[in-house]
Scaffold this active site. Sequence first.
Site, PDB file in Angstrom:
ATOM      1  N   GLU A 231       1.709  -0.852  -5.242  1.00 39.62           N
ATOM      2  CA  GLU A 231       0.483   0.564  -4.835  1.00 39.62           C
ATOM      3  C   GLU A 231       0.900   1.672  -5.585  1.00 39.62           C
ATOM      4  O   GLU A 231       1.669   2.810  -4.498  1.00 39.62           O
ATOM      5  CB  GLU A 231      -0.634  -0.283  -4.216  1.00 39.62           C
ATOM      6  CG  GLU A 231      -1.901   1.338  -4.251  1.00 39.62           C
ATOM      7  CD  GLU A 231      -1.896   2.310  -3.539  1.00 39.62           C
ATOM      8  OE1 GLU A 231      -3.410   2.784  -4.043  1.00 39.62           O
ATOM      9  OE2 GLU A 231      -1.743   2.005  -2.367  1.00 39.62           O
TER      10      GLU A 231
ATOM     11  N   ASP B 187       0.654  -1.600  -0.109  1.00 43.40           N
ATOM     12  CA  ASP B 187      -0.182  -0.294   0.128  1.00 43.40           C
ATOM     13  C   ASP B 187       0.808   1.492  -0.164  1.00 43.40           C
ATOM     14  O   ASP B 187       2.200   1.319   0.885  1.00 43.40           O
ATOM     15  CB  ASP B 187      -1.149  -0.096   1.141  1.00 43.40           C
ATOM     16  CG  ASP B 187      -2.255   1.209   1.414  1.00 43.40           C
ATOM     17  OD1 ASP B 187      -3.147   0.601   0.422  1.00 43.40           O
ATOM     18  OD2 ASP B 187      -1.829   2.066   2.360  1.00 43.40           O
TER      19      ASP B 187
END
Length: 551
Positions: A275, A214
């Site tokens: 990401e 993330d």
Amino acid sequence: MTLLTETAGSEWWRSAVIYQIYPRSFADNNGDGMGDLPGITSHLSDLASLGIDAIWLSPFMTSPQKDAGYDVADYCDVDPIFGTMSDFDVMLKTAHTLGIRVIVDLVPNHSSDQHAWFQQALAAAPGSPERARYMFRDGQGPDGSLPPNNWDSVFGGSAWSRLTEPDGAPGQWYLHLFDESQPDFDWSNPEVREYFEGVLRFWLDRGVDGFRVDVAHGLIKMDGLPDYTPDPEGGSMGGDADDVPYWGQPAVHEIYREWHKLLATYDDDRALCAEAWLPTPEKTALWVRPDEMHQAFNFPYLVTEWDAVALRRVITESLRAFPGVGAPPTWVLSNHDVVRHASRLALTADNPQGDGIGPKSQGKPDPAVGLRRARAATTLMLALPGSAYIYQGEELGLPEAMEIPDDARQDPTWFRTNGERYGRDGCRVPIPWQSGAPAYGFNDTGASWLPQPEEWAGLTRDLQEADSESTLWLYRTLLAERRERGLGVGTLEWLEGFGDDVIAFRNDAVTVIVNIGAAPVQLPAGVVVTSSGPLEGAQLPVDTAVWLETV
Ligand code: NOJ
């Protein structure tokens, strides 16, 4: 022009189709309205029959769920709303038995404010080792009442919140690029690095095949934390801008080099997927240099409008940039942060990433046009060499849920912008499995943490299973043919002569034509393998894609 994909290796992640499970909304075994790990396990055979290679699970770790689990309080445990660690082990084992690899989400940019470390930091004094794990700073102004700089949170409002110190006095500020319940770690602190290496090992030892990382572009902040005012047109998670002091700082790469080495000590090609919202494939490719991560989401591809020239350009750039550093190109059209592509591709007004669509939005999409384009876009995507990501529900052609009532909304974006941005709830609604069943078979009680649209009654998986023209069958056929014909490890060659509004290429023995224009297109000779919609004789209708076997 021929664009070769890399030939650097045969690891599974170079050509895998990876299905994103959003655990809250996939399947709910205990009927509390929230999806769970046993629910996932019970449907893994459905995913095997779809023909995917791997699943990626959005966070299921212990969390107060202020940002749907992207606010982690304990990185090495399962949140009771999703089940137990033994439910996880059963899920992992079942997936592996079915030949499905499992990637879990790692959230290293920030923790929850309920994480033990943040609680310790609150109780400790300014300048203490406990505070040094996060980004605490004194405020500006004579009484420190102004935030340390002008940064905004991705979800709206300031990126800084001020503490009340244990003695009741107003205290230091802490940085949170997202919600105030998500304090950013200070990655210049070796203790943070060591801690996350432990977290990686914990899940690798349990047997996971990799991590989706993330905010992989955000861990390092520019020295001195200089003021920055984003371009109002820019994408909220990084998007277009190039010079942001909290995205894409060069020192972030050192972290992934260490993680790469750590993963390499395990067998079976474990993988890291970034990401990282960056403006171009070329920039994104910096995250997948040979000693860093293995994959990065191709967000420049995701945000490309339904336009043949723009799509050709981003595909060409991707096939240069990623293989250029020895990494596979990746492709993605939907996830839990963006408007589902069955709606997004027919929007008639701008909708920056993360804004969502709600009752008062402008430019609402025509559902028939959206679905036609989504099917064509996926038919194009799954013909491209490299690895592809599918988001749960897109195989049913689900549109965005656009009429969620205000009082049912959950995304912090909605609250932090006082309802100015609807946020991401519309792509996160529990998916429909069975017609006529409570919550369309999401569970057997009818409870659902976000309301499901009535029109989904006609989109359930069981109905689509029985209909060979359904989107489910289109995905299944595309995935089977892609695997059978080795398209994921193929070579793309652009075909000329079809005009600006058409995408035409060959991937080894398959010719792919996509009509993005306003008039039907004459097809070349070839045997139809599959198409995203009905053909009109030898004509390809608008918003339709076809795979032909070259004769
Ligand atoms: C990206 C995740 O995909 C998104 O859902 C989350 O809100 C932010 N990162 C913050 O963790």
